[in-house]
Design a protein around this motif. Structure first.
Motif, PDB file in Angstrom:
ATOM      1  N   GLY A   1      15.048  44.063  41.287  1.00  0.00           N
ATOM      2  CA  GLY A   1      16.327  44.371  42.211  1.00  0.00           C
ATOM      3  C   GLY A   1      15.863  44.324  43.834  1.00  0.00           C
ATOM      4  N   THR A  33      13.410  37.196  43.469  1.00  0.00           N
ATOM      5  CA  THR A  33      14.141  36.098  42.829  1.00  0.00           C
ATOM      6  C   THR A  33      15.097  35.458  44.068  1.00  0.00           C
ATOM      7  N   SER A  34      15.490  36.142  44.704  1.00  0.00           N
ATOM      8  CA  SER A  34      16.478  35.744  45.752  1.00  0.00           C
ATOM      9  C   SER A  34      15.563  34.916  47.036  1.00  0.00           C
TER      10      SER A  34
HETATM   11  N1  LIG Z   1      22.035  33.639  41.806  1.00  0.00           N
HETATM   12  C1  LIG Z   1      22.741  34.987  42.328  1.00  0.00           C
HETATM   13  N2  LIG Z   1      24.137  35.002  42.444  1.00  0.00           N
HETATM   14  C2  LIG Z   1      24.509  36.143  42.977  1.00  0.00           C
HETATM   15  N3  LIG Z   1      23.755  37.428  43.248  1.00  0.00           N
HETATM   16  C3  LIG Z   1      22.455  37.393  42.596  1.00  0.00           C
HETATM   17  C4  LIG Z   1      21.866  36.221  42.306  1.00  0.00           C
HETATM   18  N4  LIG Z   1      20.526  36.340  41.782  1.00  0.00           N
HETATM   19  C5  LIG Z   1      20.277  37.545  42.093  1.00  0.00           C
HETATM   20  N5  LIG Z   1      21.373  38.211  42.840  1.00  0.00           N
HETATM   21  C6  LIG Z   1      21.341  39.714  43.391  1.00  0.00           C
HETATM   22  O1  LIG Z   1      20.476  39.816  44.410  1.00  0.00           O
HETATM   23  C7  LIG Z   1      19.806  41.302  44.160  1.00  0.00           C
HETATM   24  C8  LIG Z   1      18.526  41.018  44.168  1.00  0.00           C
HETATM   25  O2  LIG Z   1      18.052  40.534  42.757  1.00  0.00           O
HETATM   26  P1  LIG Z   1      16.932  39.786  42.687  1.00  0.00           P
HETATM   27  O3  LIG Z   1      16.737  38.619  43.870  1.00  0.00           O
HETATM   28  O4  LIG Z   1      17.198  38.984  41.188  1.00  0.00           O
HETATM   29  O5  LIG Z   1      15.610  40.595  42.628  1.00  0.00           O
HETATM   30  P2  LIG Z   1      14.409  40.709  41.710  1.00  0.00           P
HETATM   31  O6  LIG Z   1      13.895  39.230  41.328  1.00  0.00           O
HETATM   32  O7  LIG Z   1      13.456  41.238  42.552  1.00  0.00           O
HETATM   33  O8  LIG Z   1      14.708  41.572  40.568  1.00  0.00           O
HETATM   34  C9  LIG Z   1      20.597  41.682  43.117  1.00  0.00           C
HETATM   35  O9  LIG Z   1      21.645  42.678  43.399  1.00  0.00           O
HETATM   36  C10 LIG Z   1      21.194  40.593  42.412  1.00  0.00           C
HETATM   37  O10 LIG Z   1      22.370  40.987  41.583  1.00  0.00           O
END
Ligand SMILES: Nc1ncnc2c1ncn2[C@@H]1O[C@H](COP(=O)(O)OP(=O)(O)O)[C@@H](O)[C@H]1O
Ligand SMILES: [Mg+2]
Lengths: 418, 240
Positions: B45, B49-50
């Motif tokens: 979180g 990934t973002s």
């Molecule tokens: N494709 C997406 N669309 C909308 N929100 C997203 C998407 N991918 C991640 N998020 C949101 O972005 C936030 C950070 O998540 P993420 O980038 O997946 O973190 P990590 O990979 O470190 O767990 C979270 O609140 C997640 O719900």
């Protein structure tokens, strides 16, 4: 490897579900093309049945029934017309020729037509083609019979074969055993009901009815063939007659005179106009059939759309991999459209092939059974255009899952949400 | 140092997924030198990934600038960014990297499908298939044994290595991997990281791996902690 290749590989991995979509498209394309073909063939088969005849004269009914029973040998006349009224008009200076037609008897399911030598001279079909003899000659003797090509083929009759004519429309009760006819002529195939008709002279028709009339039967007396030949036979009634005019301009005045004939209620019709009337009756059924086949096609499209949409969710990973290697959301959408196109193309081509094959295999049987002469066996240009349109429509149906897939892959981002 | 020697340069970036949504990333400054190996760690979180979505050009920051391999990503439209990814970025997921209906070898060659640049680059290595075999071999998957096999006959560890081969074919310049080892056991994790860092070094490819597992650090040149990098996150030790 390109995106087409990828589409086909992906489809192949889901080949059983894909096959169902393809089959339902195949079936509906068979229907669409088949119905259209039958319709066109029925039309041209009907339109080719009579030509160069200016008027058809019969008892007063509708134009369509008169056309049907006199020319197509479909159904029966409710009333006959007098030989005398025919003779009155045959002398008319406007008339070049007449061909009297007397129907009502049959031979193993084939209709027997009483007529005169004029039939072989003046009856024309297709674009003015005259009847020709495959072998033999027109009837001369009282017990001569000239048979159509299908009759000869189906019943294995040749010149010299003996034929027993039944009174009425068969059933086998009233066999005229005593008076066997002899085949003297076999007509060349025409693709019209003539092929399925046995032709005898009007006198012969009269002879068998005299011999087999109720009086005669009650007395238990039967005349032999020579005694019948010796009689001065005059037909009393006929079913209808065809008229050829000297000049076409007199057609409406003659038609009016016939319709107003005082001797008995007569009716003269123009074959072309009656044919047109027939089509307008039939076209309701045609339209209904077409509508049904289009509905089946639409439901096949919906089935395909359902399959593609249902697959989208479980294919999220596949889409993500493609996005990772550089596919744009548009590519993902394109993939869906290509899948739909591939399914529809395959289904449509299979459908066309099936119709073509069925035609090649069934043409003879349909001709013999229903009197419908199926023409082209190969797909026509119009059919190819239709197939093209169906493929185009199928690709367009693919746009729905395409848009969904595009949206989905945009929303998922690259990695997808956990 | 010129920007061309940098694989990644981020300045004053903020990012949220939806226009009015919460700010997920806020990065003032991040540079990664070309040809290095970097591990980005952070709890789930924290926006790892973002960040990878931005680095791969799938999305763009809400504000700020991102330069990848010398290309300013915010100057490109979505289609051009997809093309950029096809040409210059290799991507490895946590799992399910492969298309099940293609063979191993075809999966590796897939990277060249949308990129003529990578096809051309592969030609220098003797052609697309020859390069695919070369990378499979380098990742200890004998191409003669594995090349034609269907994907589902491989273990997850082997599948992840095929994904590395696919990311590397055609010399993309940058490879990013999102939790590539989280589905692997310890032995496979070691093997995977040894191989990926070795092969990337040999090919002078910049490697960015994100993971919540800080123990992976010993395989990398650099380590970046999301919790210090991303000022959109609440301070460490404070409840979210
Ligand atoms: N494709 C997406 N669309 C909308 N929100 C997203 C998407 N991918 C991640 N998020 C949101 O972005 C936030 C950070 O998540 P993420 O980038 O997946 O973190 P990590 O990979 O470190 O767990 C979270 O609140 C997640 O719900
Ligand atoms: Mg993540």
């Amino acid at each position: 490897m390109n995106i087409w290749h990828l589409t086909l590989r992906s489809l192949w991995s889901r080949r059983w579900t894909a096959l169902l979509s393809v089959l339902s498209i195949t079936i509906s394309v068979c229907l669409v093309i088949g119905v259209d073909r039958l319709r066109n063939d029925a039309r041209s088969s009907f339109a080719n049945t009579i030509s160069n005849t200016d008027l058809i004269v019969g008892a007063r009914t509708g134009a369509v029934p008169l056309l049907l029973y006199s020319v197509f040998r479909i159904g029966n006349a409710t009333n006959n017309i007098g030989w005398k009224s025919h003779q009155d008009f045959a002398k008319d200076p406007r008339i070049a020729w007449t061909v009297p037609l007397a129907l009502g008897d049959s031979h193993v399911g084939y209709k027997v037509l009483g007529t005169t030598e004029n039939y072989f001279r003046f009856y024309k079909y297709a674009d003015g083609r005259a009847l020709t003899f495959q072998s033999g000659r027109p009837f001369e003797d009282l017990f001569d019979v000239v048979i159509g090509a299908d009759v000869a083929h189906a019943l294995k009759y040749r010149i010299g074969s003996n034929v027993v004519i039944e009174h009425g429309l068969g059933g086998g009760i009233n066999k005229h055993d005593a008076l066997p006819f002899t085949v003297v002529g076999v007509l060349a195939p025409t693709g019209t009901p003539v092929d399925r008709t046995l032709h005898i002279s009007l006198r012969a028709l009269d002879a068998i009815h005299i011999d087999f009339g109720p009086t005669r039967r009650a007395q238990g007396k039967r005349l032999d063939a020579d005694a019948l030949r010796a009689l001065d036979l005059q037909p009393r009634t006929i079913t209808a007659y065809l008229v050829g005019l000297k000049t076409k301009t007199s057609i409406f005045s003659l038609q009016r005179d016939i319709n107003n004939y005082r001797g008995e209620p007569l009716m003269a019709i123009l074959p072309g106009i009656a044919m047109h009337e027939l089509w307008s009756t039939v076209s309701v059924a045609e339209t209904a059939l077409r509508a049904v086949s289009v509905c089946v096609l639409i439901s096949a499209f919906l089935g395909m759309m359902t399959m593609l949409l249902a697959g989208l969710n479980e294919r999220r990973r596949e889409m993500a991999v493609l996005r990772a290697i550089g596919a744009s959301p548009r590519h993902i959408g394109l993939l869906m459209v290509m899948e739909a196109s591939a399914l529809v193309t395959l289904g449509a081509l299979l459908g066309l092939a099936a119709v073509t094959l069925a035609y090649a295999l069934l043409a003879d049987w349909i001709g013999a059974t229903y009197g419908l002469f199926l023409s082209s066996v190969l797909p026509t240009q119009y059919e190819l255009i239709q197939i093209g349109a169906i493929i185009g429509a199928g690709a367009a149906v693919g746009l729905v899952p395409a848009i969904r897939a595009t949206r989905q892959s945009l929303a998922d981002g690259l990695i997808g949400r956990a | 140092m010129t920007s061309s020697a940098l694989a990644i340069r981020i300045t004053d970036l903020t990012f949220s997924w939806e226009p009015q949504g919460p700010v997920i990333l806020s990065i003032e400054n991040l540079t990664v030198k070309a040809g290095t190996q970097t591990l980005i760690t952070g709890p789930s979180g924290s926006g790892k990934t973002s960040l990878l979505n931005i680095l791969s050009g799938v999305t763009v920051p809400t504000t700020g600038s991102v330069e990848i391999l010398g290309q300013e990503m915010t100057a490109l439209n979505a289609q051009a960014r997809d093309k950029f990814r096809a040409d210059r970025v290799g991507v490895i997921f946590q799992m399910f990297n492969l298309l099940p209906y293609l063979s191993i070898l075809e999966n590796v060659m897939l990277s060249c499908m949308f990129s003529s640049e990578r096809r051309t680059a592969a030609l220098d290595g003797g052609g697309v298939e020859a390069q695919a075999r070369y990378f499979l071999d380098a990742l200890q998957l004998s191409p003669s044994e594995f090349g034609g096999r269907p994907v589902n006959t491989l273990s997850i560890g082997q599948q992840q290595r095929v994904a590395v081969a696919r990311a590397l074919i055609g010399n993309p310049g940058l490879v990013i991997a999102d939790e590539p080892t989280s589905a692997l056991d310890a032995r496979n994790r070691e093997m995977f990281l040894n191989l990926i860092s070795k092969v990337c070094k040999e090919n002078n490819t910049t490697l960015i791996v994100v993971s919540h597992d800080e123990a992976l650090f010993k395989h990398f040149d650099h380590r970046i902690d999301m919790e210090t990098l991303n000022s959109a996150l609440p301070m460490k030790g404070m409840p979210a």
